[in-house]
Write a protein that holds these residues in place. Structure first.
Motif, PDB file in Angstrom:
ATOM      1  N   ARG A  53      48.821  34.585  31.560  1.00 52.22           N
ATOM      2  CA  ARG A  53      47.787  35.356  32.168  1.00 52.22           C
ATOM      3  C   ARG A  53      46.461  35.255  31.779  1.00 52.22           C
ATOM      4  O   ARG A  53      45.630  35.175  32.594  1.00 52.22           O
ATOM      5  N   SER A  54      46.353  35.245  30.317  1.00 56.08           N
ATOM      6  CA  SER A  54      44.902  34.866  29.831  1.00 56.08           C
ATOM      7  C   SER A  54      44.381  33.755  30.314  1.00 56.08           C
ATOM      8  O   SER A  54      42.991  33.654  30.612  1.00 56.08           O
ATOM      9  N   TYR A  55      45.120  32.486  30.459  1.00 57.29           N
ATOM     10  CA  TYR A  55      44.641  31.464  30.775  1.00 57.29           C
ATOM     11  C   TYR A  55      43.934  31.576  32.273  1.00 57.29           C
ATOM     12  O   TYR A  55      42.987  30.884  32.633  1.00 57.29           O
ATOM     13  N   THR A  56      44.650  32.138  33.144  1.00 61.61           N
ATOM     14  CA  THR A  56      44.477  32.067  34.431  1.00 61.61           C
ATOM     15  C   THR A  56      43.168  32.901  34.812  1.00 61.61           C
ATOM     16  O   THR A  56      42.563  32.713  35.488  1.00 61.61           O
ATOM     17  N   VAL A  57      42.924  33.868  33.743  1.00 64.40           N
ATOM     18  CA  VAL A  57      41.737  34.675  34.186  1.00 64.40           C
ATOM     19  C   VAL A  57      40.660  33.885  33.402  1.00 64.40           C
ATOM     20  O   VAL A  57      39.377  33.949  34.088  1.00 64.40           O
ATOM     21  N   VAL A  60      41.211  29.644  35.430  1.00 61.58           N
ATOM     22  CA  VAL A  60      41.556  29.435  36.749  1.00 61.58           C
ATOM     23  C   VAL A  60      40.442  30.017  37.667  1.00 61.58           C
ATOM     24  O   VAL A  60      39.978  29.290  38.482  1.00 61.58           O
ATOM     25  N   ARG A  61      40.462  31.183  37.337  1.00 62.23           N
ATOM     26  CA  ARG A  61      39.540  32.008  38.389  1.00 62.23           C
ATOM     27  C   ARG A  61      37.929  31.622  38.264  1.00 62.23           C
ATOM     28  O   ARG A  61      37.469  31.326  39.165  1.00 62.23           O
ATOM     29  N   PRO A  62      37.462  31.186  36.952  1.00 61.68           N
ATOM     30  CA  PRO A  62      36.105  30.724  37.155  1.00 61.68           C
ATOM     31  C   PRO A  62      35.840  29.726  37.862  1.00 61.68           C
ATOM     32  O   PRO A  62      34.904  29.331  38.527  1.00 61.68           O
ATOM     33  N   ASN A  63      36.894  28.596  37.671  1.00 60.19           N
ATOM     34  CA  ASN A  63      36.895  27.540  38.230  1.00 60.19           C
ATOM     35  C   ASN A  63      36.746  27.574  39.535  1.00 60.19           C
ATOM     36  O   ASN A  63      36.276  26.736  40.688  1.00 60.19           O
ATOM     37  N   LEU A  64      37.653  28.423  40.268  1.00 62.46           N
ATOM     38  CA  LEU A  64      37.999  28.814  41.740  1.00 62.46           C
ATOM     39  C   LEU A  64      36.414  29.434  42.197  1.00 62.46           C
ATOM     40  O   LEU A  64      36.199  28.933  43.046  1.00 62.46           O
ATOM     41  N   ILE A  69      34.676  29.195  47.002  1.00 64.02           N
ATOM     42  CA  ILE A  69      35.765  29.879  47.993  1.00 64.02           C
ATOM     43  C   ILE A  69      36.225  30.936  47.228  1.00 64.02           C
ATOM     44  O   ILE A  69      37.408  31.281  47.187  1.00 64.02           O
ATOM     45  N   GLU A  70      35.613  31.798  46.465  1.00 65.98           N
ATOM     46  CA  GLU A  70      36.275  32.683  45.761  1.00 65.98           C
ATOM     47  C   GLU A  70      36.628  33.849  46.618  1.00 65.98           C
ATOM     48  O   GLU A  70      37.514  34.802  46.160  1.00 65.98           O
ATOM     49  N   ASP A  71      36.390  33.921  47.935  1.00 66.97           N
ATOM     50  CA  ASP A  71      36.734  34.975  48.996  1.00 66.97           C
ATOM     51  C   ASP A  71      38.138  34.430  49.710  1.00 66.97           C
ATOM     52  O   ASP A  71      38.514  35.322  50.389  1.00 66.97           O
ATOM     53  N   LEU A  72      38.351  33.361  49.135  1.00 69.69           N
ATOM     54  CA  LEU A  72      39.790  32.809  49.543  1.00 69.69           C
ATOM     55  C   LEU A  72      40.654  32.993  48.839  1.00 69.69           C
ATOM     56  O   LEU A  72      40.663  32.281  47.621  1.00 69.69           O
ATOM     57  N   PHE A  73      41.793  33.791  49.257  1.00 72.31           N
ATOM     58  CA  PHE A  73      42.971  34.359  48.276  1.00 72.31           C
ATOM     59  C   PHE A  73      43.847  33.193  48.047  1.00 72.31           C
ATOM     60  O   PHE A  73      44.352  32.614  48.968  1.00 72.31           O
ATOM     61  N   LYS A  74      44.044  32.833  46.701  1.00 68.57           N
ATOM     62  CA  LYS A  74      44.932  32.113  46.320  1.00 68.57           C
ATOM     63  C   LYS A  74      45.742  32.742  45.411  1.00 68.57           C
ATOM     64  O   LYS A  74      45.491  33.200  44.367  1.00 68.57           O
ATOM     65  N   PRO A  75      47.258  32.958  45.631  1.00 68.24           N
ATOM     66  CA  PRO A  75      48.010  33.395  44.680  1.00 68.24           C
ATOM     67  C   PRO A  75      48.033  32.944  43.092  1.00 68.24           C
ATOM     68  O   PRO A  75      48.209  33.650  42.379  1.00 68.24           O
ATOM     69  N   GLN A  76      47.962  31.465  43.142  1.00 67.73           N
ATOM     70  CA  GLN A  76      47.742  30.904  41.675  1.00 67.73           C
ATOM     71  C   GLN A  76      46.775  31.468  41.001  1.00 67.73           C
ATOM     72  O   GLN A  76      46.858  31.342  39.940  1.00 67.73           O
ATOM     73  N   SER A  77      45.612  32.207  41.522  1.00 74.57           N
ATOM     74  CA  SER A  77      44.810  32.656  40.629  1.00 74.57           C
ATOM     75  C   SER A  77      45.024  33.921  40.051  1.00 74.57           C
ATOM     76  O   SER A  77      43.973  34.724  39.383  1.00 74.57           O
ATOM     77  N   ALA A  80      49.552  37.717  37.183  1.00 78.50           N
ATOM     78  CA  ALA A  80      50.778  37.991  37.307  1.00 78.50           C
ATOM     79  C   ALA A  80      51.562  36.815  38.013  1.00 78.50           C
ATOM     80  O   ALA A  80      52.803  36.345  37.560  1.00 78.50           O
ATOM     81  N   TYR A  81      51.052  36.457  39.155  1.00 74.16           N
ATOM     82  CA  TYR A  81      51.646  35.366  39.970  1.00 74.16           C
ATOM     83  C   TYR A  81      51.885  34.134  39.100  1.00 74.16           C
ATOM     84  O   TYR A  81      52.852  33.360  38.988  1.00 74.16           O
ATOM     85  N   ALA A  82      51.000  33.961  38.334  1.00 74.33           N
ATOM     86  CA  ALA A  82      51.190  32.525  37.657  1.00 74.33           C
ATOM     87  C   ALA A  82      51.908  32.539  36.494  1.00 74.33           C
ATOM     88  O   ALA A  82      52.531  31.784  36.227  1.00 74.33           O
ATOM     89  N   ALA A  83      52.046  33.707  35.655  1.00 73.11           N
ATOM     90  CA  ALA A  83      53.020  34.124  34.770  1.00 73.11           C
ATOM     91  C   ALA A  83      54.540  33.983  35.236  1.00 73.11           C
ATOM     92  O   ALA A  83      55.217  33.205  34.585  1.00 73.11           O
ATOM     93  N   ILE A  84      54.638  34.549  36.200  1.00 77.84           N
ATOM     94  CA  ILE A  84      56.069  34.799  36.803  1.00 77.84           C
ATOM     95  C   ILE A  84      56.468  33.415  37.312  1.00 77.84           C
ATOM     96  O   ILE A  84      57.625  32.953  36.973  1.00 77.84           O
ATOM     97  N   ALA A  85      55.548  32.729  37.940  1.00 82.01           N
ATOM     98  CA  ALA A  85      55.680  31.453  38.620  1.00 82.01           C
ATOM     99  C   ALA A  85      56.003  30.573  37.514  1.00 82.01           C
ATOM    100  O   ALA A  85      57.108  29.502  37.536  1.00 82.01           O
ATOM    101  N   THR A  86      55.376  30.265  36.501  1.00 77.55           N
ATOM    102  CA  THR A  86      55.325  29.448  35.384  1.00 77.55           C
ATOM    103  C   THR A  86      56.870  29.648  34.484  1.00 77.55           C
ATOM    104  O   THR A  86      57.643  28.571  34.273  1.00 77.55           O
ATOM    105  N   LEU A  87      56.999  30.793  34.346  1.00 78.01           N
ATOM    106  CA  LEU A  87      58.375  31.110  33.497  1.00 78.01           C
ATOM    107  C   LEU A  87      59.535  30.958  34.377  1.00 78.01           C
ATOM    108  O   LEU A  87      60.783  30.879  33.822  1.00 78.01           O
ATOM    109  N   GLY A  88      59.487  30.845  35.557  1.00 75.06           N
ATOM    110  CA  GLY A  88      60.378  30.860  36.629  1.00 75.06           C
ATOM    111  C   GLY A  88      60.929  29.551  36.637  1.00 75.06           C
ATOM    112  O   GLY A  88      62.003  29.351  37.282  1.00 75.06           O
ATOM    113  N   ARG A  89      60.178  28.555  36.252  1.00 71.16           N
ATOM    114  CA  ARG A  89      60.667  27.139  36.082  1.00 71.16           C
ATOM    115  C   ARG A  89      61.241  26.696  34.726  1.00 71.16           C
ATOM    116  O   ARG A  89      60.929  25.611  34.319  1.00 71.16           O
TER     117      ARG A  89
END
Length: 291
Positions: A53-57, A60-64, A69-77, A80-89
């Motif tokens: 979560r911390s890495y994503t904030v 990922v978010r600053p680079n986005l 295109i910050e107004d374009l919603f990306k779930p990967q940003s 919560a989505y990043a943590a759940i998706a990563t640990l789900g693998r």
């Protein structure tokens, strides 16, 4: 009841009580240790989620945002989505390890809290000082232990997507709709971070260790029991039994009994020497009477 029988029963009772106490103490300690091991694994899982979560904030978010295109919603940003998706693998051997961020009003329907998760969220909402809940639930292969922590809105940036549908990114509304995931408020507990790890294997290993410990203890007790019974028979019961039989013969005037050998300074040895002196004195007295 004979002396040997009484001694054996007393010794067996002591051994039985010792086994019960040792088994109970080892059960409590080893099961507690097994649960501590499982809890440490859960904390590691949740710490990994927080790191993602911390890495994503921070990355990922600053680079986005820099892409324009910050107004374009990306779930990967979404952290919560990043943590759940990563640990789900996680690899298949960790198939029963799970991490969820369950919410009563989530944007993503997959994050909708089940009944038991909703109860955890309710407890966090009712007690603002409660920071951790540890529990156990049935799983596919046995008990599953979980640790839950509250997720509280402390960053105003979260409200951009969760306060009002009118200010949410259109791409988010297009993906998830405007019905769920809104109305969140600052400092409100909206979800629970829940990590779960199966406890069946550590508990099974604890049970095996308990069984091995109790079995070895029983074997040692049995060996001690046999040795003590042998020593009791050889050093006490047999000499006293022989002494009793010889005393019966002497009491009827039969002095043709062997003297007890000198057996050192032990109590039984001293008793044998006293018996020998008594037999000789009685024999001499009877001869004097016969004259």
């Amino acid at each position: 009841m004979r002396l040997r029988t009484r001694f054996s029963l007393a010794l067996a009772l002591v051994f039985l009580l010792s086994l019960v106490i040792a088994g109970a103490v080892s059960y409590v300690m080893l099961h507690r240790q097994a649960r501590e091991v499982v809890e440490q694994r859960i904390e590691l899982l949740m710490s990994t989620a927080r790191a993602i979560r911390s890495y994503t904030v921070s990355e990922v978010r600053p680079n986005l945002a820099r892409t324009g295109i910050e107004d374009l919603f990306k779930p990967q940003s979404v952290p919560a989505y990043a943590a759940i998706a990563t640990l789900g693998r996680l690899p298949d051997r960790y198939a029963e390890y799970s991490y969820r961020e369950a919410a009563n009003n989530p944007t993503n329907p997959k994050d909708k809290a089940e009944d038991w998760e909703a109860e955890i969220i309710r407890r966090f909402q009712a007690d603002t000082g409660l920071q951790r809940i540890v529990g156990e639930r049935p799983g596919k292969s046995g008990p599953v232990m979980y640790v839950a922590r509250p997720i509280r809105i402390t960053d105003k940036a979260c409200l951009a997507c969760h306060s009002d549908p009118d200010i949410a990114p259109p791409s988010l509304l297009k993906k998830y709709g405007a019905q769920n995931g809104f109305g969140w408020k600052m400092n409100e507990v909206v979800a629970a971070q829940i990590g779960a790890v199966p406890a069946a294997v550590p508990i099974a290993r604890a049970n095996q260790a308990i069984l091995l410990f109790v079995s070895l203890l029983a074997a040692v007790f049995l060996l001690v029991f046999l040795v003590l019974n042998w020593m009791l028979s050889r050093l006490i019961v047999n000499p006293i039994t022989r002494m009793a039989n010889d005393a019966d013969k002497v009491s009827t005037g039969d002095f043709n009994v062997e003297e007890f050998p000198e057996a050192g300074d032990s109590e039984v040895g001293r008793l044998g020497l006293s018996f020998n002196r008594m037999r000789r004195s009685l024999e001499q007295a009877m001869r004097m009477i016969d004259r």
